[in-house]
Every structure is written in C-alpha cells, then in structure tokens.
Design a protein around this motif. Structure first.
Motif, PDB file in Angstrom:
ATOM      1  N   MET A   1       0.711  -1.328   0.154  1.00  0.00           N
ATOM      2  CA  MET A   1      -0.076   0.087   0.098  1.00  0.00           C
ATOM      3  C   MET A   1       0.970   1.153   0.066  1.00  0.00           C
ATOM      4  SD  MET A   1      -3.328  -1.241  -0.104  1.00  0.00           S
ATOM      5  CE  MET A   1      -2.309  -2.690  -1.042  1.00  0.00           C
ATOM      6  N   GLU A   2       1.854   1.433   0.775  1.00  0.00           N
ATOM      7  CA  GLU A   2       2.995   2.219   0.805  1.00  0.00           C
ATOM      8  C   GLU A   2       3.589   2.671  -0.692  1.00  0.00           C
ATOM      9  OE1 GLU A   2       6.888   3.950   3.329  1.00  0.00           O
ATOM     10  OE2 GLU A   2       5.541   2.100   3.820  1.00  0.00           O
ATOM     11  N   GLU A   3       3.992   1.516  -1.225  1.00  0.00           N
ATOM     12  CA  GLU A   3       4.711   1.602  -2.510  1.00  0.00           C
ATOM     13  C   GLU A   3       3.588   2.178  -3.423  1.00  0.00           C
ATOM     14  OE1 GLU A   3       6.705  -1.662  -4.073  1.00  0.00           O
ATOM     15  OE2 GLU A   3       7.441  -2.414  -2.035  1.00  0.00           O
ATOM     16  N   LEU A   4       2.302   1.795  -3.322  1.00  0.00           N
ATOM     17  CA  LEU A   4       1.245   2.362  -4.152  1.00  0.00           C
ATOM     18  C   LEU A   4       0.833   3.825  -3.966  1.00  0.00           C
ATOM     19  CD1 LEU A   4      -0.911  -0.903  -4.542  1.00  0.00           C
ATOM     20  CD2 LEU A   4       0.606   0.166  -6.553  1.00  0.00           C
ATOM     21  N   ASP A   5       1.273   4.132  -2.876  1.00  0.00           N
ATOM     22  CA  ASP A   5       0.918   5.430  -2.346  1.00  0.00           C
ATOM     23  C   ASP A   5      -0.660   5.451  -2.044  1.00  0.00           C
ATOM     24  OD1 ASP A   5       0.873   8.014  -1.558  1.00  0.00           O
ATOM     25  OD2 ASP A   5       0.586   9.127  -3.400  1.00  0.00           O
ATOM     26  N   CYS A   6      -1.071   4.278  -1.741  1.00  0.00           N
ATOM     27  CA  CYS A   6      -2.582   3.915  -1.520  1.00  0.00           C
ATOM     28  C   CYS A   6      -2.898   4.199   0.066  1.00  0.00           C
ATOM     29  CB  CYS A   6      -3.010   2.579  -1.784  1.00  0.00           C
ATOM     30  SG  CYS A   6      -4.587   2.295  -1.542  1.00  0.00           S
ATOM     31  N   GLN A   7      -3.477   5.339   0.614  1.00  0.00           N
ATOM     32  CA  GLN A   7      -3.490   5.817   1.812  1.00  0.00           C
ATOM     33  C   GLN A   7      -4.785   5.251   2.787  1.00  0.00           C
ATOM     34  OE1 GLN A   7      -2.994  10.074   1.716  1.00  0.00           O
ATOM     35  NE2 GLN A   7      -1.101   9.857   0.767  1.00  0.00           N
ATOM     36  N   ASP A   8      -5.673   4.719   1.884  1.00  0.00           N
ATOM     37  CA  ASP A   8      -6.898   4.242   2.758  1.00  0.00           C
ATOM     38  C   ASP A   8      -7.594   3.318   1.687  1.00  0.00           C
ATOM     39  OD1 ASP A   8      -8.814   5.792   1.052  1.00  0.00           O
ATOM     40  OD2 ASP A   8      -8.199   7.678   2.092  1.00  0.00           O
ATOM     41  N   PRO A   9      -8.505   2.802   2.506  1.00  0.00           N
ATOM     42  CA  PRO A   9      -9.455   1.541   1.971  1.00  0.00           C
ATOM     43  C   PRO A   9     -10.151   1.997   0.542  1.00  0.00           C
ATOM     44  CG  PRO A   9      -9.604   1.243   4.142  1.00  0.00           C
ATOM     45  CD  PRO A   9      -8.714   2.543   4.002  1.00  0.00           C
ATOM     46  N   ASP A  10     -10.734   3.298   0.771  1.00  0.00           N
ATOM     47  CA  ASP A  10     -11.166   4.058  -0.482  1.00  0.00           C
ATOM     48  C   ASP A  10     -10.292   4.007  -1.672  1.00  0.00           C
ATOM     49  OD1 ASP A  10     -12.974   4.801   2.146  1.00  0.00           O
ATOM     50  OD2 ASP A  10     -14.109   5.650   0.528  1.00  0.00           O
ATOM     51  N   GLU A  11      -9.221   4.833  -1.519  1.00  0.00           N
ATOM     52  CA  GLU A  11      -8.167   4.566  -2.518  1.00  0.00           C
ATOM     53  C   GLU A  11      -7.707   3.121  -3.114  1.00  0.00           C
ATOM     54  OE1 GLU A  11      -6.017   8.866  -0.955  1.00  0.00           O
ATOM     55  OE2 GLU A  11      -4.734   6.840  -1.302  1.00  0.00           O
ATOM     56  N   LEU A  12      -8.007   2.150  -2.292  1.00  0.00           N
ATOM     57  CA  LEU A  12      -7.598   1.005  -2.725  1.00  0.00           C
ATOM     58  C   LEU A  12      -8.575   0.441  -3.721  1.00  0.00           C
ATOM     59  CD1 LEU A  12      -5.881  -1.872  -2.640  1.00  0.00           C
ATOM     60  CD2 LEU A  12      -7.048  -2.477  -0.748  1.00  0.00           C
ATOM     61  N   GLN A  13      -9.715   0.589  -3.201  1.00  0.00           N
ATOM     62  CA  GLN A  13     -10.924   0.412  -4.153  1.00  0.00           C
ATOM     63  C   GLN A  13     -10.959   0.806  -5.460  1.00  0.00           C
ATOM     64  OE1 GLN A  13     -15.014  -0.029  -2.335  1.00  0.00           O
ATOM     65  NE2 GLN A  13     -15.706   1.320  -4.040  1.00  0.00           N
ATOM     66  N   TYR A  14     -10.672   2.245  -5.463  1.00  0.00           N
ATOM     67  CA  TYR A  14     -10.457   3.138  -6.467  1.00  0.00           C
ATOM     68  C   TYR A  14      -9.505   2.361  -7.579  1.00  0.00           C
ATOM     69  CZ  TYR A  14      -9.169   6.786  -9.651  1.00  0.00           C
ATOM     70  OH  TYR A  14      -8.900   7.552 -10.701  1.00  0.00           O
ATOM     71  N   ILE A  15      -8.408   1.978  -6.827  1.00  0.00           N
ATOM     72  CA  ILE A  15      -7.224   1.562  -7.719  1.00  0.00           C
ATOM     73  C   ILE A  15      -7.717   0.141  -8.444  1.00  0.00           C
ATOM     74  CG2 ILE A  15      -4.767   0.575  -7.705  1.00  0.00           C
ATOM     75  CD1 ILE A  15      -4.289   2.864  -5.689  1.00  0.00           C
ATOM     76  N   ILE A  16      -8.158  -0.829  -7.671  1.00  0.00           N
ATOM     77  CA  ILE A  16      -8.645  -2.005  -8.106  1.00  0.00           C
ATOM     78  C   ILE A  16      -9.641  -1.792  -9.029  1.00  0.00           C
ATOM     79  CG2 ILE A  16      -9.949  -4.076  -7.428  1.00  0.00           C
ATOM     80  CD1 ILE A  16      -8.580  -4.045  -4.754  1.00  0.00           C
ATOM     81  N   ARG A  17     -10.668  -0.896  -9.166  1.00  0.00           N
ATOM     82  CA  ARG A  17     -11.772  -0.609 -10.040  1.00  0.00           C
ATOM     83  C   ARG A  17     -11.146  -0.105 -11.181  1.00  0.00           C
ATOM     84  NH1 ARG A  17     -14.800   2.734  -7.544  1.00  0.00           N
ATOM     85  NH2 ARG A  17     -14.062   4.517  -8.597  1.00  0.00           N
ATOM     86  N   ARG A  18     -10.293   0.703 -11.394  1.00  0.00           N
ATOM     87  CA  ARG A  18      -9.594   1.363 -12.583  1.00  0.00           C
ATOM     88  C   ARG A  18      -8.506   0.677 -13.147  1.00  0.00           C
ATOM     89  NH1 ARG A  18     -10.604   7.811 -13.420  1.00  0.00           N
ATOM     90  NH2 ARG A  18     -10.086   7.735 -15.299  1.00  0.00           N
ATOM     91  N   TYR A  19      -7.710   0.101 -12.506  1.00  0.00           N
ATOM     92  CA  TYR A  19      -6.553  -0.250 -12.971  1.00  0.00           C
ATOM     93  C   TYR A  19      -5.881  -1.824 -12.861  1.00  0.00           C
ATOM     94  CZ  TYR A  19      -5.618   4.662 -12.784  1.00  0.00           C
ATOM     95  OH  TYR A  19      -5.695   5.929 -13.005  1.00  0.00           O
ATOM     96  N   VAL A  20      -6.757  -2.581 -11.884  1.00  0.00           N
ATOM     97  CA  VAL A  20      -6.796  -4.056 -12.023  1.00  0.00           C
ATOM     98  C   VAL A  20      -7.431  -4.825 -13.038  1.00  0.00           C
ATOM     99  CG1 VAL A  20      -6.775  -6.233 -10.688  1.00  0.00           C
ATOM    100  CG2 VAL A  20      -5.907  -3.988  -9.744  1.00  0.00           C
TER     101      VAL A  20
END
Length: 842
Positions: free
Chosen positions: A478-497
């Motif tokens: 999460m730190e390497e991705l600069d993902c700071q909270d669960p909402d941001e993780l959800q956004y990254i998964i939805r848009r880029y995975v």
C-alpha cells in the motif's frame, strides 16, 4: 461600352474597396459599365435602386460613402488603375493582374516598361504576360499596339541597351530602382558585416553603381564603413530611426505609434486615404528590418509564430509600434503561438499564460485552459498535502484562477463543488479518499511490477471482501502504491486491475470470483448450518471483512427462507398463503426478473422480499431463484432462457434491463459466439446464424474467414494487429456484406489464442492470452535502441493500425509502463536509461 473608361465607372476605386475588405468583384464593375450605369448614378439614392445593381454593389458604395466624400470617390474613379487594364477589349487576364499586384507594381510603373525591366522586377521570364499587359496599357492610353516584328525589334533593342551610352535620365531611374531594391530586400539578406563582392552577388550590379549607393547609405546612417574596407549594418531603435526621417516620418508615427487607421490619418492631414496608403508603403520600405534593433530581437519569433499585437505587448513589454512595423515588413508565421512558450523567460511566461489563457501541464505541454486541466494543476501543486473535501478544494481552486488569469477567464473557469467532483471522477490524476475527500495521485506509482503484486494479493479464496480487510493485508505494498486508505484501494482496483475474476461490488465490497452474492452466502450457510445469525456474522467478518449488518441485510433480503424465526440459519421455508400465491402469480407476466425489479414493482407490500422472494414462495407460483434472477421454473435456469430467446430471434436487440446485464446472459452470449451460433452485429444487437444463412453465409464460411484472418496475421509476423489493418488482405464475401467492424472484432476476440486490448477507437489484438494494456502495446512499438519522435509514432500507429491516438494518451500510457518521454526532444524511449544513453552518445 466605351473603348476607354473615362471615369464614369467604379473601376478606379476597386483597389480602395479591396484595401478596406469591402467585397466587390471586377466582373461586377465591368457588367455595370456595360449596362451604362455610372458611378455618379450609384452615389445617389435613386441610382442604388436601378434594375441590375446587385445588393453587394449597393452595400459597398454605402460603406465607402461613410468613409469618404462623394467628391473623393469621383476623384478616385478618374484615376487609372491596374483594374482598367482588364477591360474586355484589352485582352488582359485576371492572372496578369495578380502578377502585377504581387510585384507591387502600379499603373504608372508601366510607362516605358521594357521586357528586361519587367522580368527583372518579377524575377522570372514571362514574355507572353508582358506583351498582353503592355498591349492593354497601350490600348488604354490610346497608343498603337506593336506588331510582332516591332515587338521583336523592341526586345532586341532593349537587350542591346547596355552597350549604348547611358543617358542621365536612365541612370537616375536605374539608380533609384537599385536603392529601393537594396533597402527593401538586399539589406536584410546580407550579413551584419559584408563586402562589396557580397553586395554584387545579391544585386547583380556593377561595382561603380554599388560603391556610389553604399556611400549614400553610409550618409543615411544605414551602414558604416569598417577599417578593413567592409561594410557593417548600423543598428538603431525604431524611435531613433523615425526621428531621423524628418517630415516623412509624420505619417509613420501616426500609423505605428498612435495606431491611427488610414481614414483617421487621411482626415488628420487632409490627404486622400489612397495617397496615405502609398506614402506609408514607401516610408515602410525605406526601413530595412535588420536595421531596427527591436525588430532584430523578435524577427525569428515573428516569422515563425502568429503573435497577436496585444500578446506581443504584454509578453515582451514592447510598444505596439514594433509589432505594427513587423506586421508590415515581415510575413507573420503560421505556427501555433503556444510553441513560443519554451523560448520565454519566467516573467514572459507568466504574462503569456495569463493573457492567452493557457496552462502548462505536468508533461510540459502548453494547452488552452479548461476547468479540468486547471483543477488537476491545482491538485498537483498541492500534491504533498492531505486530501481535502471538494468544498475545500473549491476555495483553493478559485483563489488560483483569480490570481493567474484575467477577470473574464477567471469568471468562466469558476465552478461549484459538484462540477469539480465530476471532473475529479473523470480524471486519472485525482484519487477519491475516505470521507468524500480527494487528492492528487501520481499514476507513475502504478508500475507493472506493483500492479502484478496487487493481483497476487487478490488471488485468495473466492468471495465478497470488505475493502478495509484487503487494505490491511500488505501495508508495504500500500505504501509503494501511495494508497493511503481503503477507499483509494477500491479505486485503484476498479480502475487499474485488469482481471476477469475481480470486480468492485456495492458499497465497500471487493468481489473475488464470478459467483453472485446470494449464491456465495448460501454456500457458506450450507457449509456451517445450522448456525446462529450472530455467529455467522462474526465468521464472515473475521474471514472476509464484511460488516455483520451488511451480511444480515443481504440474508434477510435475498435468502429469507434460510432464516428461521428463532434466528438460526440453515432451513428454507415459505410464508405465502394460497390467496397470496394466486395474487402474486397473476402479476408475474414476464419470464424473468431481477430481485430489484420485483422489489421496485411492489414497494407497498411489507416484508415483500422475505415473504414473496424466498425459494418456497417462488416455487408456489412456478418460479425459481437462480443466480440472483427470478425466472419461470419451466426454463430450468437463466442460461436456458436466454439461449431460447437468442436462438428464436434472428436479430436480437438487447433490452435496457438489468436482466440483460447479468453474468448469466454474458455467459450464454459467449458460449453461442464460440459455437458460431450468434454474432455481434453492432454495440447492442446480435444476429443469429439463421439470419446469416439467408444471405448465403454459413458456419463453414465464418470458420474459413477466421482461419484466413489468423493466417494473415501469422504471415505478417507482427506482434499486434487490428481488423482495419488486415481488412484489405481478406478475400471473403462476408467482408462485403457491410457489417460493422465490431462484428469481425468479436469473431477474433472469441479465439482462445488471441488476446485483445479494448480502446474507444477499436480493439487491438495479439497472439497470446496474457493480459495486456494499451501502455504495453505502445511500449512494444518503441525501438529497442534509441527513441522515436512522438508525432512519427502517432503517424505510424495511424498508418499501421488505423488508430488515431492523441499525444496525451500515448505519453500517459507509456509513462505508466515505465517508458520515458523527453519534453525537450519530443522523443519516446522504452525507459529513462535509453534516453540518457542517447544523450551521452550525442
């Protein structure tokens, strides 16, 4: 018509009309002359209403009368102009007229004009044009035309003139023409320091004439003689030059410094506008461009870019007179003024951006401002700060536009938080954080290696997971991705995975696998039944991170028959009476529904989901619950239902219904496409094989076409292809049926050994089943050594794949794959090391 116009026609003012951009063709003037309609009549109210006077003529005369008196107009009409030369009886053509106008010749210049003089002025050999023009001139002046023998004799006589004694009159005429040519063109072509020989090469004149001219130019302060016998240009400011010109600079000052129009200058000095124009042209031509200090400073920029006067003044902090002088003496460039940005200092850049309403993106591109790119720029400039709500960002955004742009543009750029939120959801540089906050996000963090690690993190037991649970699994990633909270993780998964078995579900859920939530919960219940509701909630929360409240809500809505009155999970029951079942059965008129459709249809019934949509209740009315869908039991399952209607309809348009967005519908479509029973006709329509058979197409032909397409790709040896890139090589009657490209793309996409990259402009295909992105495609096109110009890259993609990708798309996606784009050279490289190597080698 009279043989020679005697001032009664409007031929004498055509050039004035042209100067003021008043539309009037020469042919209309001739037509009026033929009809006997004179300028005196046109100047009267009655004359303008005469039959045969076009509206354009009436309008042109009215505009001219608003700027000049009738007497001035009549005086112009009495003067002979080049337009008189193309009267019908003269035989001269419009192309001949344009030849004279481009050479800046006047009617009076034709007196005594010889063929060598004519060709010297033009810089080209045009004997036929010369004879037509001079015949027209003599006809107009009442002179006799020369016959063919006389023409030859005159030409020979002129060609031998150089061997005859030169008269004083001829010497003065030649001398005057040489000085004018030297000031207008030769001076600017010479280097700052030049020799007599250099001047001879440029002019083609003898040493004696040039020495005399150069001496006069020294006295005129245009050049100075150096100690070694050469000549050096004098460089002076425009103001100093005008001061040294005496009385003839008066009109120039009015024009350059005061910005007066020709009409205003004419009125001020009591001179006709045409005379003002002539004098200004002569005065301008006396000042070489490279003699003016300020003009030298901006000459190259002016020749290259189209610079408006107000921008020139604001950016370069120069008076308007410099721009006006250059506009007359230099042909302005045609390149986009935005290309000028890189050649400015910091102060000039700020003014440039402000007065042209531009912005510099993070990639160094200069673009016209929009709310979107300004908002992204504002977030980028605060990238090191915490996320903010949109209301907070609006305050920062408004302050920036007020300080950076002119008032009018700042007003247009301002936006309400709701509009800024819409921009944020569409931007790849803005990431939504928890608490409805937003911040800038650097997409370069999403390297291929990190995304691969994220996909590996998501290779876990299929099910519905809470995003908080997944966020805590690997903090270092999460730190390497600069993902700071669960909402941001959800956004990254939805848009880029990019993974077929990973999806973002409702609320805060991440779905692993393809199972519907109700089916997944039933599976868990069967594994652990009988089990109390609270224990089941705790189990799901511990293993999957879902909140107990959401689990309880899902069971009560979707699986009420599995929950007994005492709160135990594991047994199914129906709560409908016979009367209720009869009532419900009569209202189920369609063959298939989603749970949501039925709940919305009966909002007035209390506990509708738990009482009517459980398995027992549905069984009473002849329906079943299958894969989150409610359908008639006779169909067996949803896929059988969908297959029956797709096979029955030759041309099936997908309805705008949630039912047809289900995974069951997608699966049966895929299965029928694989068997070549169904084909995509356009974005929302499918065509059956039965329909195709009616136009002579069978499965064998389709299989042959698919085989042919793959063989073409194999022979080409290319890593990537599009249907458009191979279409011309296909030899199949199916291609001639007029199907859209999506039909053929779908045929390719369903091949197991072919992968595809979806784009808005069509699919890109490759041999292989690994998941690739547009960034990977672009990176693979880059050379293994060195780089490639971005515009050459765009042209190659357009020519090779028929895809028109914009610069931003290419740069953004290549950078997303650790490629490199150099703003200075506009070159693309596979990585930054290759760029540095190329710099080192050069």
């Amino acid at each position: 018509m009279k043989r020679i116009d005697n001032g009664e026609s409007i031929l004498g003012i055509l050039d004035i009309l042209e100067q003021y951009d008043i539309e009037m063709s020469h042919s209309i003037a001739i037509t009026l002359l033929k009809k006997g309609i004179s300028i005196q009549e046109l100047l009267t109210k009655e004359g303008k209403s005469l039959p045969g006077v076009p509206a354009s003529v009436r309008r042109a005369v009215l505009i001219l009368q608003s700027m000049m008196s009738d007497e001035e107009i009549l005086r112009h009409c009495r003067m002979k102009t080049l337009y008189h030369l193309i009267l019908p009886e003269t035989g001269m053509t419009l192309s001949d007229l344009n030849l004279l106008k481009n050479a800046k010749m006047k009617f009076s210049d034709l007196e005594g004009m010889t063929l060598p003089m004519f060709e010297k002025i033009l810089g080209d050999s045009r004997p036929d044009a010369y004879h037509r023009i001079m015949d027209a001139y003599r006809e107009l002046e009442g002179e006799e035309k020369l016959d063919a023998v006389s023409m030859v004799a005159t030409t020979v006589e002129v060609e031998e003139e150089d061997s005859l004694p030169i008269t004083e009159v001829r010497r003065k005429i030649t001398r005057k023409g040489l000085e004018r040519t030297f000031r207008e063109t030769v001076y600017d072509r010479l280097e700052d320091t030049f020799s007599l020989e250099d001047a001879k090469k440029e002019t083609g004149e003898g040493a004696a004439e040039l020495l005399e001219l150069l001496e006069e130019l020294c006295h005129a302060d245009l050049i100075v003689r150096t100690e070694d016998g050469q000549y050096k240009k004098r460089i002076r400011t425009l103001r100093a030059i005008l001061s040294s010109m005496g009385s003839e600079a008066g009109l120039l000052r009015d024009r350059l410094e005061e910005g007066l129009t020709l009409q205003e200058i004419s009125k001020k000095h009591g001179i006709e506008a045409r005379e003002v124009q002539i004098r200004l042209r002569q005065s301008h031509n006396k000042i070489p461009v490279t003699h003016v200090k300020e003009a030298r400073r901006y000459l190259q920029r002016f020749e290259r870019f189209d610079i408006p006067e107000y921008v020139f003044m604001k950016v370069f902090d120069e008076p308007a007179s410099i721009h006006r002088f250059l506009s007359v003496r230099v042909q302005p460039g045609t390149e986009d003024i935005k290309g000028l940005y890189g050649r400015l200092n910091e102060r000039q850049r700020q003014a440039f951006l402000k007065y042209l309403s531009l912005i510099v993106t993070r990639d160094g591109e200069v673009m016209q401002v929009t709310r979107a790119n300004v908002f992204e720029h504002v977030l980028w400039s605060h990238a090191d700060e915490a996320a903010r709500t949109m209301e907070e960002w609006k305050v920062v955004y408004d302050q920036y536009v007020e300080e950076t742009y002119k008032v009018g543009m700042a007003v247009r750029l301002k936006a309400e938080p709701r509009k800024l939120a819409t921009i944020a959801t569409q931007s790849e540089s803005v990431i939504p954080s928890s608490g409805k906050r937003f911040r800038y996000y650097d997409r370069s963090r999403l390297t291929q290696r990190r995304l691969q690690r994220l996909r590996g993190l998501l290779r876990i037991e299929p099910g519905f997971y809470g995003r908080n649970h997944l966020f805590r699994l690997e903090p270092s990633l999460m730190e390497e991705l600069d993902c700071q909270d669960p909402d941001e993780l959800q956004y990254i998964i939805r848009r880029y995975v990019e993974a077929a078995n990973i999806a973002v579900g409702k609320q805060s859920e991440i779905v692993i696998g393809s199972m519907e939530k109700a089916e997944w919960l039933k599976k868990l219940i069967r594994q652990h039944a009988p089990i109390g509701m609270k224990d089941f909630q705790s189990l799901v929360e511990e293993r999957f991170g879902l909140s107990g409240a959401s689990v309880r809500q899902s069971i009560r809505r979707d699986l009420p028959d599995y929950l007994s009155p005492d709160g135990t999970l594991g047994q199914s029951m129906s709560l409908l009476t016979k009367k209720e079942a009869t009532w419900f059965s009569r209202r189920l008129t369609k063959g298939i529904y989603t749970y949501e459709e039925l709940e919305e249809a009966f909002p007035h019934i209390e506990q509708f989901s738990s009482r009517y949509l459980n398995a027992g209740a549905l069984e009473k009315v002849g329906f079943i619950n299958q894969g989150g869908l409610v359908l008639r039991a006779a169909h067996g399952n949803a896929e059988s239902y969908f297959e029956s209607i797709l096979s029955r309809e030759e041309l099936f348009t997908v309805p705008d219904s949630p039912v047809y967005k289900s995974s069951s519908f997608r699966r049966i479509v895929k299965r029928m496409e694989d068997k070549h029973d169904l084909f995509r006709f356009d974005a929302s329509t499918y065509i059956s094989i039965a329909r195709l058979r009616k136009v002579g197409v069978n499965k064998g032909m389709i299989k042959t076409l698919i085989k042919q397409m793959l063989e073409i790709v194999k022979r080409s040896g290319e890593d990537y292809f599009t249907f458009s890139s191979i279409r011309t090589d296909l030899d199949s009657p199916i291609v001639e049926l007029g199907m859209e490209d999506i039909f053929f793309e779908e045929l390719i996409r369903i091949q197991k050994r072919v992968g595809s990259i979806r784009t808005a402009r069509g699919d890109i295909f490759y041999i292989g089943r690994d998941k690739r992105t547009i960034g990977r495609f672009l990176l693979d096109l880059l050379p293994e050594e060195g780089g490639i110009d971005i515009d050459m890259m765009r042209d190659y993609i357009l020519k090779k794949f028929r895809l028109n990708l914009d610069r931003t798309t290419i740069i953004t996606n290549i950078r997303g794959k650790d490629g490199y784009f150099s703003q200075e050279t506009e070159m693309l490289y596979k990585n930054k090391e290759m760029f540095l190597d190329s710099i080192f080698e050069s």
